[in-house]
Design a protein around this motif. Structure first.
Motif, short mmCIF file in Angstrom:
data_model
loop_
_atom_site.label_atom_id
_atom_site.label_comp_id
_atom_site.label_asym_id
_atom_site.label_seq_id
_atom_site.Cartn_x
_atom_site.Cartn_y
_atom_site.Cartn_z
N VAL A 112 0.90 -1.07 0.03
CA VAL A 112 0.13 0.01 0.01
C VAL A 112 0.77 1.40 -0.17
N TRP A 113 0.63 2.14 -0.91
CA TRP A 113 1.16 3.24 -0.90
C TRP A 113 0.18 4.58 -0.23
N PHE A 114 0.78 5.22 0.56
CA PHE A 114 -0.10 6.31 1.13
C PHE A 114 0.52 7.78 0.80
N ALA A 115 -0.17 8.82 0.86
CA ALA A 115 0.02 10.05 0.34
C ALA A 115 -0.76 10.94 1.29
N VAL A 116 0.21 11.86 1.97
CA VAL A 116 -0.88 13.09 2.63
C VAL A 116 -0.34 14.43 1.97
N ARG A 117 -1.51 15.14 1.64
CA ARG A 117 -1.12 16.39 0.89
C ARG A 117 -1.52 17.44 1.96
N ALA A 118 -0.59 18.56 1.97
CA ALA A 118 -0.97 19.68 3.11
C ALA A 118 -0.31 20.79 2.16
N GLU A 119 -0.68 22.07 2.92
CA GLU A 119 0.00 23.11 2.31
C GLU A 119 1.41 23.41 2.28
N SER A 120 2.17 22.69 3.32
CA SER A 120 3.52 22.52 3.15
C SER A 120 4.11 21.46 2.14
N GLY A 121 3.13 20.54 1.48
CA GLY A 121 3.60 19.99 0.52
C GLY A 121 3.13 18.26 0.64
N THR A 122 3.34 17.65 -0.18
CA THR A 122 3.13 16.18 0.07
C THR A 122 4.04 15.18 0.37
N THR A 123 3.58 14.21 1.17
CA THR A 123 4.44 13.23 1.84
C THR A 123 3.86 11.84 1.66
N THR A 124 4.78 10.99 1.07
CA THR A 124 4.44 9.63 0.81
C THR A 124 5.11 8.32 1.77
N GLU A 125 4.40 7.51 1.80
CA GLU A 125 5.05 6.23 2.51
C GLU A 125 4.37 4.70 2.07
N LEU A 126 5.36 3.90 1.99
CA LEU A 126 4.87 2.36 1.57
C LEU A 126 4.93 1.51 2.89
N ARG A 127 3.74 0.92 2.70
CA ARG A 127 3.68 -0.05 3.92
C ARG A 127 3.32 -1.44 3.10
N ARG A 128 3.75 -2.47 4.02
CA ARG A 128 3.27 -3.83 3.35
C ARG A 128 2.39 -4.62 4.62
N PHE A 129 1.34 -4.92 4.40
CA PHE A 129 0.43 -5.42 5.79
C PHE A 129 0.19 -6.90 5.24
N GLU A 130 0.38 -7.69 6.38
CA GLU A 130 -0.19 -8.98 6.45
C GLU A 130 -1.67 -9.18 6.48
N GLY A 131 -2.23 -10.29 6.02
CA GLY A 131 -3.62 -10.86 6.34
C GLY A 131 -4.49 -10.86 5.19
N ASP A 132 -5.61 -11.01 5.22
CA ASP A 132 -6.64 -11.35 4.08
C ASP A 132 -7.02 -10.07 3.59
N PRO A 133 -7.73 -10.22 2.48
CA PRO A 133 -8.15 -8.78 2.07
C PRO A 133 -8.93 -7.93 3.06
N ALA A 134 -9.75 -8.35 3.64
CA ALA A 134 -10.49 -7.36 4.89
C ALA A 134 -9.54 -6.94 5.83
N GLU A 135 -8.58 -7.57 6.31
CA GLU A 135 -7.64 -7.44 7.20
C GLU A 135 -6.71 -6.05 6.73
N ILE A 136 -6.27 -6.46 5.52
CA ILE A 136 -5.29 -5.48 4.74
C ILE A 136 -6.08 -4.04 4.66
N VAL A 137 -7.61 -4.07 4.55
CA VAL A 137 -8.21 -2.99 4.17
C VAL A 137 -8.31 -2.08 5.45
N ASP A 138 -8.59 -2.97 6.65
CA ASP A 138 -8.94 -2.45 7.96
C ASP A 138 -7.65 -1.76 8.36
N LYS A 139 -6.50 -2.36 8.21
CA LYS A 139 -5.03 -2.01 8.71
C LYS A 139 -4.85 -0.50 7.83
N THR A 140 -5.18 -0.47 6.53
CA THR A 140 -4.58 0.74 5.46
C THR A 140 -5.65 1.63 6.21
#
Length: 155
Positions: A112-140
């Protein structure tokens, strides 16, 4: 979702204190992040809305993501910037990734790639979650809320 309501309520408190608005752009979470923000305290005062862009063409056409792979840092950043501009929000979070159970674009489930955009700019983060699809969605979903909260606490 355990913990998400508390995080969303804390986001609500901080954005209301600062007079900010928030938007989301979601792919694999299918609107779960916006659902958590939408039920937070006084959300009608600060939650601008969300674009759930599950199909790649929606990311390209609506959020102005460059055509190509969508499980990427570039896509997440473009989604956050696109939804902030589209909805006139001060702060935006975006998620794009692979819920599973199979890999997509050569990326394993849980990427999963995440991004947060604010007035100061955009930051990104890569995470890798374990679990079934429902668990991955909840963790994300929970991680995206924590990223918003962390940004607010730092700024």
């Amino acid at each position: 979702m355990a913990g998400a309501k508390d995080v969303a309520d804390e986001i609500s408190e901080l954005v209301r204190e600062r007079g900010l608005s928030v938007a989301t752009a979601e792919s694999l979470t299918g609107g779960k992040i916006s659902c958590q923000l939408g039920v937070a305290e006084c959300s009608a005062e600060w939650f601008a809305g969300s674009v759930v862009a599950y199909l790649s063409r929606v990311k390209y056409d609506v959020l102005k993501v460059p055509e190509g792979p969508v499980v990427t840092e570039e896509c997440a950043a473009a989604m956050a910037e696109g939804v902030a501009g589209l909805l006139g929000a001060d702060l935006a979070v975006a998620v794009t990734g692979v819920g599973g159970p199979d890999e997509e674009e050569g990326q394993p489930a849980g990427t999963v790639w995440f991004a947060v955009r604010a007035e100061s700019g955009t930051t990104t983060e890569l995470r890798r979650f374990e679990g079934d699809p429902a668990e991955i969605v909840d963790k994300t979903t929970l991680h995206a809320l924590h990223l918003l909260l962390d940004h607010l606490k730092r700024s």
